[in-house]
Design a protein around this motif. Structure first.
Motif: not given
Lengths: 723, 166
Positions: A706-717
Motif C-alpha cells: 500500500h502507498s503508506e507502506r511504500l512510503l515507509e519503505l522508501y523513508q527507511n531506505l
C-alpha cells in the motif's frame, strides 16, 4: 460458503441461465436474479407481472407446460437426477428468435428448472445440420436421376429382348452406356454385357466374369438387406435396390441394381436384364454426413456434440460398473488476440497445430475433442491416481508450449488446463465439465501456461463476467478500487525509486480481486476508460504523497489498448499531473505489445505526445505476443519489461535464456533500459545481473505494498542510504 | 375460445415450416432453413359463433432423418396431426408408416391430415396419392398443397380443425 453461492449464482447468470425452484404450492420462484433475456421474454409471453416472484412458466411457455410432465418424473425420484427438454424457439417482441433449452434437476429433493439460452451456439449447430440436410437432399436427387435412367434403359432393353432373337446390335448399342448392363440366362450364363460392368467390377475379360455367376453373387450380396429378393425373382417380378458389393479386387462398393426378368409366353424366365450403377460416392458422403456432425471440420477432432455424448456415456458406464474418469479442459492463452490480429486462417492453422500436439502427447485410448474456438478437452479413463492425471496435464501443457511459425512471424503458444474427476468433482457430465472449467480458469488466474486440479478454491477464484460488469460502476463511485505498488529494484546507483502501480478491487462480497478478474471484462464493456482515468488520477495522488515527503519516486501505470482507441490519454495525464502538481518525469506508462496491433501509427503518435510531456514509456510483457523484434526500433520506448514467463524458467531453460539474453542486448543497443518481472530467486537475479539487466521486480524483493507502506519503505531506505 | 395443440410431422425438408409460415403469416421463403427442435406458433380460426372459435397451437417439429427421430413426448396433448410429405421426393414416404405408428401408440386414433406438399411442382412428383393408401388415411383427409402458391394450405388446416372439433 455464502461467497461460493453468490459466485455460483452469478456463474449461472453469466451462462445465460434462468433458474427456478418449484415451491410446494406449485409456483416457480427464481433462484437468483433473472437474466435480461428471460425477463423480456416472459413479459412478452405473459403480460401479468409476476407477483411475489411467482412465475407461471407452464402458462407462459406451452413447450414448458408439456415438458413439466416429464420433469415431474425426475422431481419425484428419490435420487438426484436431471432431464433435458431439447431445443425450442421463442420470439421476443421485436421478432428476435431465442433458442432455448430447459433442464429439470432433482437436486437432493429440490425441484429445479433451468432455462439455458443457446442462441449464441445455435448458429454453429444450425450450420452443421443445414449442411448435412442439404447434402442429403443432393444425394437424393442424384439417386433419383440414376433410378430414372435405369428405368428408361430397362424399358428400352426389354423392348429389344422381346422383339429380337439375337443380341448382335444390342451389344454395340450398350457399349458406351454409363450404366453397367448385364443380360443373362436364368442360370446366370452371360449373354450380353458392356464396358461399364467391366469397370465397376474391375474385371479383365469375359472369362473372369463367367467364372462365377454375377447374378448369383448379386443376389447373395443383396439378400443381406433384401431377404425377399429370391422370392421376387423366382416369381418373375421386377426388383431394384441398393446394397454393398465386392469387386474383383476385393474393393467394397455400393451398387444400385435393377433386375428385370424377361418371360416367355408360358411365363418362364428366359433372360434377366440387370442394370447396375456404382453409387459409392453418394453413400460415402452420407457416412461423411454422419461424421461431420461428430467431428470438428478444421481440426478433425471429435466436436462438442461428440464430446458430450462420449462423456455422458462414459459417466453412465462408470455409474453402473464403478470407476472414475479424468477430464482435462484445455484453453489456449491469448487466443482472442491471435484471432483478432492474425485473422481466421492463421487462427485455424494454430488450432490445427495445437490439435496435433495434443494428440501426440496423449495415449491413443484418450479421447481428445475440439469443443470450439480455443477450447479442447481430453477424457481419460486409463490412469491410476491423481498423480497420473497431473503427469498427463504436464504433458499437455509442455506439449503445447512451443513456438508456432507463421509466414512472417513466430508465436509462443501456451494453454491453461483444468482437471476434474468423476465422481469426486461432479456426478453428471455437466457438473464435471463445470468443475474442469473452474479449474482451468484458476490456472489462468495463476499465470497461465499451467494446469490446476479442481478444488474448492477454484470456485471463489473464478469470478463471472456479469457480476464484475455490474459491480465496476459502483466500485468507482464507492471507492472500492485501490492501487498497490510493487517496487522495482536497481542494484546499481540510481537517484530515483521506482514502483509499478497495480490495481486491486476490494469487492464488498467477493473480497480482494486482482486485475485478471475484472480488467478483461472492463475492456470488453468499455468501462476500462473510466478505470484507466481513475488509475492515472490515483497514481498522481500517490506521487504527490511521496513528493510531499521529499521522496523522488517514479510510478509505472498500466494502460489498456482501449484507452488509446477511445479516450485522449495525453489529456487525462495532463489533467492529473496538474491537479496534483506532479513532475511528468515521475510517471511512466506501461504499454503491452497488443496496443500497437490495431492502429500502430496512431498509438505511436499518442505515445509521442505523452512522451513530449516528459512521461516515460515502458513496453510491458515483452516477448509474450508477437515476437517480432524488428518494430522495436520504431516504438517510442524508454524501458522494456521482460515477461515473467521467461524469467521463471531462468537459468535452466535454454530457450528462455537465449530470448532474455537477446532482448537485453537488443534493448541496450537501442538505448532502452530493461526491467525483469517476476524475479523470485537468487539464481534468477544473478543470471539477470550478469546480463546487465537494469531493474528487477518480483517477490524476491517485495510483494505489492500500500502507498503508506511504500512510503515507509522508501523513508527507511533513504535513511540507510544517508547513513 | 378453444385451445388446440396440433403437430406438424414428417421427413426433413418436406416444407413443414413453410406451410406453417404460409398459414400463420402468409409468407413464403424459397430458401430451405432446416428446423432444429421445436417452434410453436399460434393461429386463431374464426368460426360463426365465438364459442366455436379455435386457437391452434401449432408445434412445428424438426423433421425426421438419419440424425433425428420423432420424439413422442412432443406429441403429448395433441388434438390432431398434420403429416407432411414432399411429392417430389418419394423417399419422404419412407418414414411415414413409422411416424403414424408412433402417433397411434402415444395418442391413439387422433385425426391425421396428410399433406402432399409442393403441388406447384406436380409434374415432377415421384408418387401419386394412391401410393399413400397404405397409410390408412381417408381421401378426404389428404391434400395436395403448395406452401409456395398457398394452394390448399388453409383448407388442410381447416379440415384438421373440423376433425378435432367433432
Amino acid at each position: 460458503m455464502n461467497n461460493e453461492i453468490v459466485v455460483l449464482k452469478t456463474i449461472l447468470q453469466q451462462m445465460g441461465v434462468a433458474g427456478f425452484r418449484l415451491k410446494d404450492d406449485g409456483f416457480f420462484v427464481p433462484l437468483f436474479d433473472l437474466p435480461e433475456w428471460f425477463s423480456q421474454l416472459y413479459k412478452n409471453k405473459f403480460t401479468v407481472y409476476p407477483e411475489n416472484d411467482h412465475y407461471f412458466l407452464g402458462v407462459a411457455f406451452p413447450f414448458i407446460e408439456n415438458f413439466l410432465f416429464d420433469a415431474e418424473q425426475v422431481w419425484s425420484k428419490v435420487e438426484s437426477d436431471s432431464l433435458y427438454s431439447g431445443l425450442w424457439t421463442e420470439e421476443l417482441q421485436d421478432g428476435t428468435e431465442l433458442y432455448l433449452e430447459a433442464e429439470a434437476i432433482n437436486a437432493n429433493g429440490q425441484a429445479v428448472l433451468l432455462f439455458t439460452n443457446e442462441t449464441t451456439h445455435f448458429d454453429v449447430r444450425h450450420k452443421v445440420f443445414q449442411a448435412a440436410r442439404d447434402l442429403a437432399l443432393k444425394n437424393e436427387q442424384l439417386e433419383n436421376t440414376v433410378q430414372k435412367h435405369q428405368r428408361q434403359l430397362q424399358q428400352q432393353l426389354e423392348g429389344y429382348c422381346t422383339q429380337s432373337t439375337s443380341f448382335g446390335e444390342l451389344t454395340k448399342d450398350i457399349e458406351k452406356e454409363s450404366s453397367a448392363v448385364l443380360i443373362c440366362r436364368q442360370d446366370g450364363g452371360v449373354e450380353v454385357y458392356n464396358k461399364a460392368l467391366i469397370d465397376i467390377y474391375s474385371l479383365t475379360n469375359k472369362f473372369e466374369m463367367q467364372k462365377e455367376s454375377l447374378l448369383e453373387k448379386w443376389v447373395k450380396e443383396a439378400e443381406r438387406i433384401y431377404p425377399e429378393i429370391h422370392r421376387v425373382l423366382e416369381v418373375g417380378e421386377h426388383w431394384e435396390g441398393e446394397f454393398e458389393s465386392t469387386d474383383n479386387l476385393n474393393n467394397k462398393k455400393w451398387i444400385r441394381l435393377m433386375i428385370a426378368p424377361i418371360v416367355d409366353d408360358q411365363r418362364n424366365v428366359v433372360h434377366y436384364i440387370c442394370i447396375a450403377n456404382d453409387i459409392s460416392e453418394s453413400r460415402i458422403s452420407l457416412s461423411e454426413l454422419e461424421r461431420i456432425t461428430q467431428v470438428d471440420a478444421n481440426t478433425k477432432l471429435p466436436n462438442r456434440r461428440s464430446f458430450w455424448t462420449f462423456l455422458s456415456d462414459q459417466i453412465e458406464q462408470k455409474r453402473l460398473v464403478g470407476g472414475q474418469l479424468g477430464l482435462f479442459y484445455v484453453d489456449l492463452d491469448h487466443f482472442k488476440q491471435i484471432n483478432d490480429n492474425l485473422g481466421p486462417e492463421q487462427a485455424d492453422f494454430l488450432l490445427n497445430t495445437v490439435a496435433t500436439r495434443l494428440k501426440r502427447n496423449l495415449k491413443k485410448k484418450d479421447f481428445v475433442a475440439h469443443l470450439g474456438a480455443d477450447e479442447f478437452a481430453v477424457i481419460t479413463t486409463d490412469y491410476r491416481d491423481n498423480d497420473c492425471l497431473k503427469k498427463i496435464a504436464e504433458r499437455i501443457v509442455s506439449g503445447i508450449y512451443r513456438e508456432v511459425s507463421f509466414n512472417e512471424m513466430t508465436l509462443n503458444v501456451s494453454a491453461s488446463v483444468g482437471i476434474a474427476i468423476y465422481p469426486q468433482h461432479g456426478n453428471s457430465a455437466r457438473q464435471v465439465v463445470k468443475s474442469a472449467d473452474f479449474a482451468m480458469y484458476h490456472a489462468k488466474e495463476m499465470g497461465r501456461n499451467q494446469y490446476q486440479l479442481f478444488g474448492p478454491n477454484n470456485i471463489t477464484e473464478s469470478i463471472p463476467k456479469l457480476h464484475i460488469e455490474q459491480g465496476i460502476r459502483k466500485a468507482i463511485k464507492n471507492q472500492e478500487f485501490e492501487l498497490v505498488f510493487q517496487p522495482q529494484i536497481c542494484i546499481g546507483e540510481k537517484d530515483i525509486y521506482r514502483a509499478e502501480a497495480l490495481i486491486r478491487w476490494n469487492h464488498p462480497t467477493l473480497g480482494t480481486l486482482k486485475p485478471n478478474n475484472f480488467i478483461p471484462v472492463a475492456e470488453e464493456s468499455g468501462l476500462i476508460i473510466e478505470i484507466g482515468r481513475w488509475v492515472i488520477d490515483e497514481a498522481c495522488s500517490a506521487l504527490m504523497l511521496f513528493s510531499n515527503n521529499n521522496l523522488k519516486v517514479k510510478i509505472g501505470i498500466n494502460v489498456s489498448p482501449k484507452q488509446f482507441k477511445f479516450s485522449n490519454i495525453a489529456n487525462d495525464i495532463v489533467e492529473a499531473l496538474s491537479k496534483y502538481s506532479v513532475n511528468p518525469s515521475q510517471l511512466e506508462l506501461e504499454v503491452t505489445e497488443s496496443a500497437f496491433m490495431e492502429d500502430m501509427d496512431d498509438v505511436i503518435k499518442q505515445l509521442q505526445d505523452v512522451r513530449k510531456l516528459g512521461v516515460s514509456i515502458s513496453l510491458d510483457d515483452f516477448g509474450t505476443g508477437y515476437s517480432s523484434l524488428s518494430y522495436l526500433k520504431n516504438l517510442p520506448a524508454d524501458l522494456l519489461k521482460i515477461d515473467r514467463s521467461f524469467i521463471s524458467e531462468l537459468p535452466d531453460n535454454k530457450q528462455s535464456k537465449t530470448i532474455v539474453d537477446s532482448l537485453i542486448n537488443l534493448a541496450h543497443e537501442l538505448s532502452i533500459e530493461v526491467i525483469a518481472e517476476g524475479v523470485e530467486n537468487e539464481q534468477q537475479l544473478q543470471y539477470l545481473k550478469d546480463l546487465g539487466c537494469d531493474y528487477f521486480q518480483g517477490y524476491l524483493f517485495h510483494y505489492p505494498l500500500h502507498s503508506e507502506r511504500l512510503l515507509e519503505l522508501y523513508q527507511n531506505l533513504t535513511k540507510i542510504d544517508a547513513s | 375460445m378453444l385451445n388446440k395443440k396440433i403437430c406438424m410431422v414428417g421427413a426433413f425438408a418436406v416444407g413443414k415450416t413453410s406451410l406453417v409460415k404460409q398459414f400463420v403469416e402468409g409468407i413464403f421463403d424459397e430458401k430451405y432453413h432446416t428446423t432444429i427442435g421445436v417452434k410453436i406458433d399460434k393461429k386463431v380460426i374464426e368460426k360463426d359463433s365465438k364459442s366455436d372459435t379455435v386457437q391452434l397451437m401449432i408445434w412445428d417439429i424438426e423433421g425426421v432423418d438419419v440424425f433425428t427421430n420423432l420424439k413422442p413426448t412432443y406429441l403429448r396433448g395433441s388434438s390432431g396431426i398434420i403429416l407432411v410429405v414432399d411429392g417430389t421426393r418419394r423417399k419422404t414416404l419412407e418414414p411415414t408408416e413409422e411416424i403414424i405408428s408412433i402417433i397411434k401408440e402415444h395418442l391413439g386414433n387422433i385425426p391425421i391430415v396428410l399433406l402432399i406438399n409442393k403441388s406447384d411442382l406436380e409434374t415432377s412428383w415421384q408418387f401419386q396419392i394412391e401410393d399413400t393408401l397404405t397409410l390408412g388415411i381417408a381421401d378426404s383427409n389428404i391434400f395436395k398443397t403448395s406452401a409456395k402458391n398457398d394452394n390448399n394450405v388453409e383448407s388442410a388446416f381447416e379440415r384438421l380443425v373440423e376433425l378435432i372439433s367433432k
